[in-house]
Design a protein around this motif. Structure first.
Motif, short mmCIF file in Angstrom:
data_model
loop_
_atom_site.label_atom_id
_atom_site.label_comp_id
_atom_site.label_asym_id
_atom_site.label_seq_id
_atom_site.Cartn_x
_atom_site.Cartn_y
_atom_site.Cartn_z
N LEU A 517 0.83 -1.20 0.00
CA LEU A 517 0.00 0.00 0.00
C LEU A 517 0.86 1.26 0.00
O LEU A 517 2.02 1.25 0.46
N ASP A 518 0.28 2.34 -0.50
CA ASP A 518 0.95 3.64 -0.49
C ASP A 518 1.08 4.11 0.96
O ASP A 518 0.09 4.18 1.70
N ASN A 542 2.30 2.33 -6.09
CA ASN A 542 2.50 2.53 -7.53
C ASN A 542 3.52 1.57 -8.14
O ASN A 542 3.47 1.28 -9.33
N LYS A 543 4.43 1.07 -7.35
CA LYS A 543 5.48 0.21 -7.92
C LYS A 543 4.92 -1.12 -8.43
O LYS A 543 5.58 -1.81 -9.22
N TYR A 544 3.73 -1.49 -7.99
CA TYR A 544 3.13 -2.73 -8.47
C TYR A 544 2.32 -2.55 -9.75
O TYR A 544 2.01 -3.53 -10.43
N ILE A 545 1.96 -1.29 -10.07
CA ILE A 545 1.19 -1.02 -11.29
C ILE A 545 1.77 0.19 -12.03
O ILE A 545 1.04 0.97 -12.65
N ASP A 546 3.09 0.36 -11.99
CA ASP A 546 3.72 1.55 -12.55
C ASP A 546 3.73 1.56 -14.08
O ASP A 546 4.03 2.58 -14.69
N ILE A 548 1.17 1.26 -16.08
CA ILE A 548 -0.05 1.83 -16.66
C ILE A 548 -0.42 3.06 -15.84
O ILE A 548 -0.84 2.95 -14.69
N ASP A 549 -0.29 4.25 -16.42
CA ASP A 549 -0.46 5.50 -15.68
C ASP A 549 -1.89 5.72 -15.21
O ASP A 549 -2.12 6.22 -14.11
N GLN A 550 -2.87 5.35 -16.04
CA GLN A 550 -4.26 5.69 -15.71
C GLN A 550 -4.78 4.91 -14.51
O GLN A 550 -5.78 5.28 -13.91
N TYR A 551 -4.09 3.85 -14.11
CA TYR A 551 -4.55 3.06 -12.98
C TYR A 551 -3.85 3.42 -11.66
O TYR A 551 -4.22 2.90 -10.62
N LYS A 552 -2.84 4.30 -11.71
CA LYS A 552 -2.02 4.53 -10.53
C LYS A 552 -2.79 5.09 -9.35
O LYS A 552 -2.58 4.70 -8.21
N LYS A 553 -3.70 6.02 -9.61
CA LYS A 553 -4.39 6.71 -8.53
C LYS A 553 -5.83 6.25 -8.35
O LYS A 553 -6.63 6.93 -7.72
N THR A 554 -6.17 5.09 -8.87
CA THR A 554 -7.58 4.65 -8.82
C THR A 554 -7.75 3.25 -8.25
O THR A 554 -8.85 2.71 -8.29
N THR A 555 -6.71 2.65 -7.74
CA THR A 555 -6.78 1.26 -7.27
C THR A 555 -6.61 1.21 -5.76
O THR A 555 -5.60 1.70 -5.23
N TYR A 556 -7.59 0.61 -5.08
CA TYR A 556 -7.59 0.57 -3.62
C TYR A 556 -7.73 -0.88 -3.15
O TYR A 556 -8.40 -1.69 -3.80
N LEU A 557 -7.10 -1.15 -2.02
CA LEU A 557 -7.05 -2.53 -1.52
C LEU A 557 -7.34 -2.51 -0.02
O LEU A 557 -6.90 -1.61 0.70
#
Length: 667
Positions: A517-518, A542-546, A548-557
């Motif tokens: 997590l961030d 971000n290092k796990y989905i770096d 693809i830019d459009q997904y960086k700030k929209t994925t929550y866990l």
């Protein structure tokens, strides 16, 4: 297998039963009729039966007749008796050293004069697809079809060594033996039985044979097929047919036997077990099978039943020829149902009023799964095996793993969910809402092996929300993800609180999840009652989905411990709802605007208005708000719904209510 209708009537009287009824009841009893052949040449009906593997004793007409007698509760025309085995110390002109032979009988017949086989004998063979050749051959085949016994015939004139070899495979084709039995015959009329190596010196007979030896025996194998009851009938009929149609002089019989050790197998069946499995009888007011009918069915099956009234148990004796298929109580119950008729039993599953118990943990796991599925989540199932992580010291290793990628047990759900999420991205899915409920494993100082159940979820949606129909869809944001998690927790009635700080003790429990997590966008979930850590929510690092830019700030866990989550659930046994009758009269809606100071409490104002006009004001809500930065006065628009429970309101009532509200607000 083919059976002759005429030959069946030789053993049992079937004149009172129509052929159609016979076929129907035979089929219901488990013997499938494949074909009925009307052979006009021999004036007989040939029944083609499909014999199941567990009923291998139905290989001859007499055994089928005994089964029909049980099904129709009829008696046979002949009297079947077991052979009385002779003691071993009895002296005969026959010496038996074989361990396979239980009983053997031998006769010699000389000066035979042959005739053509009678037509009735040829017809019986033709009906069984056997080609008639000559008299001795036809008699031998006829006896085997009718009685199930192979009568061995040898030509005496061709016995140069006075030695007869016969293979036990001729008695039972389903049993494979690797040896043969030998009979030695000499001028002293002494027969000697022993086991020797197989040879090709078996003598044959033909339609010119003048002097023969008849031999038939019972061994440990074919005794299981009830051959001892029909042995004398088969042997005596063979001699009678040969003497009648061939003439000749018959010698005395040479026989020998040994005592069979061991009694027949017995089984005990509880009366309630029979009733429970078979169920109630159809059209009998749900009554079960009576003891009398059970006893009757067991007697028809020749099982010699005995009933203990004190213990309510049936004790039965299984005949030797049925020991291969009647081994358990369920086999006997099936036989009872088959004889009585399965069609008479109610073909409905029983209803159970009592429900099984379920643990609290299982109940809430099902409820969590049901809630997430209703929200549109997809459930993932991943393996608990993973590769060794360098930065994780509390992983449990597997001894002798199959592959390096499966050398350890996972310590979190998050890693597998991120891998599932990456696969969704490769498949170009703009929406990803996945959850998993699974086990995680770790070790600590107190215990080298710990196992917990965790709930994990990952959320990403580029088209999550639309403000208007003409606007573009907005992506999922932090508060949306938090709102989804709050809805799940509220559905479970949890008593939780959020915190941005984490204690050092709690850090050891969640350290394997935080790395995914961030560090700047995460929040911890605690039990409000005892401040116990439940789980964590945050944005994926971000290092796990770096890539693809459009997904960086929209994925929550998020990941939550199920046991800690259940501990935070509060059970409200009292209902706070107020029940009152609904008014049948129409409502009136009025909007009013009031000015209040910045520090005034609007909730107190609403409660004051409702308290003074409780019977006429049904509901008050805030529909608009305006704040003047210059005058620092807040203007609020309230919508008031008026309704009376006993009459329709008029203008006079509304004027009075408004004047009352003005006075209250002025004060």
């Amino acid at each position: 297998m083919k059976f002759s209708w005429t030959m069946l009537n030789y053993f049992i009287n079937l004149e009172s039963i129509t052929f159609e009824k016979f076929i129907d009841k035979l089929t219901l009893a488990g013997f499938e009729v494949e074909k009925i052949e009307e052979n006009t040449k021999i004036a007989d009906k040939i029944i083609h039966l499909s014999i199941t593997a567990n009923r291998k004793e139905i290989f001859c007409v007499i055994n089928l007749a005994k089964e029909i007698a049980s099904i129709f509760n009829l008696s046979l025309k002949i009297n079947l008796k077991q052979i009385q085995l002779l003691p071993n110390n009895t002296t005969y002109n026959f010496i038996n050293k074989s361990q396979q032979i239980l009983y053997i009988r031998i006769n010699t017949i000389s000066n035979l004069s042959y005739q053509k086989s009678p037509q009735w004998l040829q017809n019986n063979l033709i009906g069984s697809n056997i080609k008639p050749l000559f008299l001795l051959h036809d008699i031998q085949q006829y006896i085997e079809i009718k009685w199930g016994h192979k009568i061995l015939i040898f030509d005496l004139d061709k016995l140069n060594t006075k030695c007869i070899n016969f293979n036990l495979l001729k008695i039972d084709k389903n049993i494979t033996l690797q040896k043969q039995e030998t009979i030695i015959y000499n001028n002293q009329e002494l027969f000697y039985l022993d086991t020797i190596n197989p040879s090709n010196n078996t003598t044959q007979f033909s339609n010119k044979t003048k002097n023969i030896i008849l031999c038939c025996f019972i061994n440990n194998i074919n005794n299981l097929l009830n051959s001892s009851e029909t042995f004398n009938h088969a042997y005596n009929e063979t001699i009678r047919l040969i003497i009648t149609h061939c003439g000749g002089i018959i010698s005395k019989s040479y026989q020998n036997s040994r005592i069979i050790t061991g009694n027949n197998k017995k089984l005990k069946i509880e009366k309630n077990e029979i009733k429970y499995i078979l169920g109630p009888i159809f059209n009998q007011q749900n009554k079960f099978l009576s003891n009398k009918n059970i006893f009757k069915a067991l007697n028809q099956l020749k099982l010699k039943p005995y009933y203990s009234y004190n213990h309510k148990i049936f004790e039965i004796t299984i005949p030797k020829y049925r020991e291969h298929d009647l081994k358990r109580s369920i086999d006997i119950i099936e036989e009872i149902g088959r004889i009585y008729g399965f069609k008479y039993f109610l073909n409905k599953l029983p209803k159970y009023n009592r429900k099984g118990k379920i643990s609290i943990k299982s109940f809430y796991i099902k409820k969590i799964r049901y809630t997430l599925l209703n929200l549109g989540f997809d459930e993932a199932i991943n393996s608990s095996l993973t590769q060794k992580e360098i930065y994780q010291n509390n992983q449990i290793k597997i001894h002798n793993p199959i592959a390096e990628e499966q050398s350890s047990l996972r310590t979190n759900i998050a890693k597998n969910l991120i891998e599932n999420y990456k696969l969704q991205i490769k498949q170009k899915n703009s929406r990803t809402e996945i959850f998993e409920i699974g086990n995680i494993f770790y070790k600590d100082k107190q215990n080298p092996y710990n196992e917990q159940i965790h709930l994990g979820g990952i959320i990403n949606n580029l088209q999550f929300l639309k403000k208007d129909w003409y606007s573009k869809s907005n992506k999922l944001e932090w508060f949306h993800a938090k709102g989804i998690l709050e809805f799940i927790l509220d559905t479970l009635q949890t008593n939780i609180q959020y915190s941005k700080t984490l204690t050092e003790i709690d850090n050891t429990k969640i350290e394997n999840i935080q790395s995914y997590l961030d560090p700047n966008e995460k929040i911890f979930i605690y039990n409000k009652k005892n401040n116990q850590l439940i789980g964590i929510l945050g944005k994926v690092n971000n290092k796990y989905i770096d890539y693809i830019d459009q997904y960086k700030k929209t994925t929550y866990l998020f990941e939550i411990n199920i046991k800690s989550l259940i501990d935070s659930i509060y059970f409200n046994k009292q209902i706070s709802h107020i029940i009152k009758p609904y008014s049948l009269y129409p409502s009136v809606i009025r909007d009013i605007s009031i000015n209040i100071n910045k520090n005034d409490n609007i909730t107190q104002i609403i409660n004051l208005l409702l308290q003074k006009n409780k019977n006429l004001i049904e509901y008050i809500e805030i529909i608009n708000e305006y704040y003047n930065k210059v005058t620092k006065i807040k203007s609020i628009c309230l919508r008031i719904i008026y309704r009376s429970s006993n009459r329709t309101l008029d203008n006079k009532d509304l004027i009075n209510i408004n004047n009352n509200i003005k006075q209250l607000l002025y004060k």
